[in-house]
Design a protein around this motif. Sequence first.
Motif, PDB file in Angstrom:
ATOM      1  N   ASP A 262      -5.582   7.217   4.263  1.00 56.41           N
ATOM      2  CA  ASP A 262      -5.013   6.057   3.594  1.00 56.41           C
ATOM      3  C   ASP A 262      -6.097   5.305   2.823  1.00 56.41           C
ATOM      4  OD1 ASP A 262      -3.129   4.113   2.908  1.00 56.41           O
ATOM      5  OD2 ASP A 262      -3.655   2.886   4.646  1.00 56.41           O
ATOM      6  N   TYR A 263      -7.255   5.152   3.448  1.00 56.30           N
ATOM      7  CA  TYR A 263      -8.375   4.476   2.779  1.00 56.30           C
ATOM      8  C   TYR A 263      -8.816   5.263   1.552  1.00 56.30           C
ATOM      9  CZ  TYR A 263     -13.030   2.639   1.973  1.00 56.30           C
ATOM     10  OH  TYR A 263     -14.142   2.112   1.386  1.00 56.30           O
TER      11      TYR A 263
ATOM     12  N   LYS B 162       0.837  -1.204   0.000  1.00 51.18           N
ATOM     13  CA  LYS B 162       0.000   0.000   0.000  1.00 51.18           C
ATOM     14  C   LYS B 162       0.872   1.254   0.000  1.00 51.18           C
ATOM     15  CE  LYS B 162      -4.025  -0.008   2.038  1.00 51.18           C
ATOM     16  NZ  LYS B 162      -5.079  -0.002   3.066  1.00 51.18           N
TER      17      LYS B 162
ATOM     18  N   THR C 264      -7.011   7.336  -0.203  1.00 50.04           N
ATOM     19  CA  THR C 264      -5.969   7.237  -1.225  1.00 50.04           C
ATOM     20  C   THR C 264      -6.026   5.904  -1.946  1.00 50.04           C
ATOM     21  OG1 THR C 264      -4.568   8.671   0.093  1.00 50.04           O
ATOM     22  CG2 THR C 264      -3.486   7.402  -1.639  1.00 50.04           C
ATOM     23  N   SER C 265      -6.160   4.828  -1.187  1.00 52.51           N
ATOM     24  CA  SER C 265      -6.225   3.521  -1.841  1.00 52.51           C
ATOM     25  C   SER C 265      -7.481   3.410  -2.695  1.00 52.51           C
ATOM     26  CB  SER C 265      -6.163   2.397  -0.804  1.00 52.51           C
ATOM     27  OG  SER C 265      -7.257   2.488   0.087  1.00 52.51           O
TER      28      SER C 265
ATOM     29  N   ARG D  96      -7.560   2.681  -6.716  1.00 58.29           N
ATOM     30  CA  ARG D  96      -8.399   1.642  -7.335  1.00 58.29           C
ATOM     31  C   ARG D  96      -9.305   2.244  -8.394  1.00 58.29           C
ATOM     32  NH1 ARG D  96      -8.963  -0.155  -1.942  1.00 58.29           N
ATOM     33  NH2 ARG D  96     -11.028   0.746  -1.857  1.00 58.29           N
TER      34      ARG D  96
ATOM     35  N   LYS E  72       2.126   1.926  -3.434  1.00 62.49           N
ATOM     36  CA  LYS E  72       1.088   2.544  -4.270  1.00 62.49           C
ATOM     37  C   LYS E  72       1.010   4.042  -3.996  1.00 62.49           C
ATOM     38  CE  LYS E  72      -1.949  -1.381  -5.116  1.00 62.49           C
ATOM     39  NZ  LYS E  72      -3.310  -1.907  -4.962  1.00 62.49           N
ATOM     40  N   GLN E  73       1.163   4.423  -2.726  1.00 58.17           N
ATOM     41  CA  GLN E  73       1.141   5.836  -2.379  1.00 58.17           C
ATOM     42  C   GLN E  73       2.328   6.558  -2.997  1.00 58.17           C
ATOM     43  OE1 GLN E  73       1.044   5.644   1.894  1.00 58.17           O
ATOM     44  NE2 GLN E  73      -1.134   5.136   1.968  1.00 58.17           N
TER      45      GLN E  73
END
Length: 178
Positions: free
Chosen positions: A93-94, A53, A96-97, A101, A56-57
């Motif tokens: 974080d949620y 994760k 961003t993820s 997606r 990905k950031q």
Amino acid sequence: MTDKYRVIYTGLDSGIEQEVAITRLATKLGLPENKAAAFFAKKPLFAPADKEKAMKQVKLFASMGIQAKLQTSGATNDSSSAQRDERLFEALDYITSSLIRLEERLEEIEQRLGQTPAIEHSVDDEEDWEDDGFLDDLDIDPQPKKRSPIVLYSLVSGVAILVILLALTLIYPDIMNF
């Protein structure tokens, strides 16, 4: 237990100014600009996350021209503000993820659309929605009942008589003196 990583700002790509990068970051993640500016002051923007994760950031930052690196997170403070910050970081974080997606899904859809021929609509297709058959299923209040013309005529005649009497009293004021 897996290691947790934090994304830390290291620099900007050449040709990108910090104000532009702050604006891009704030727009992309839906953050206030002061929170995005805090990231450039070496303050973490997201909660510690697993390596995948966090990578990905870093990739997201790289797409905006921001250079970042991974840093293993240290021991956490048990104070209430640290817990609140941690919850905030987890929420960011949620988000961003989720954005990552969504971007991946959009790229897939764009690729699919590029492979299929565009559908052209004719004018007749656009006018089909105006068909009254669609309105039959709706719950529309019935039209109000029309009033009888007799009531209307009697009201108009009553008003006309009152106007005539008013005109006569204005023209001949002595008529009404009893």
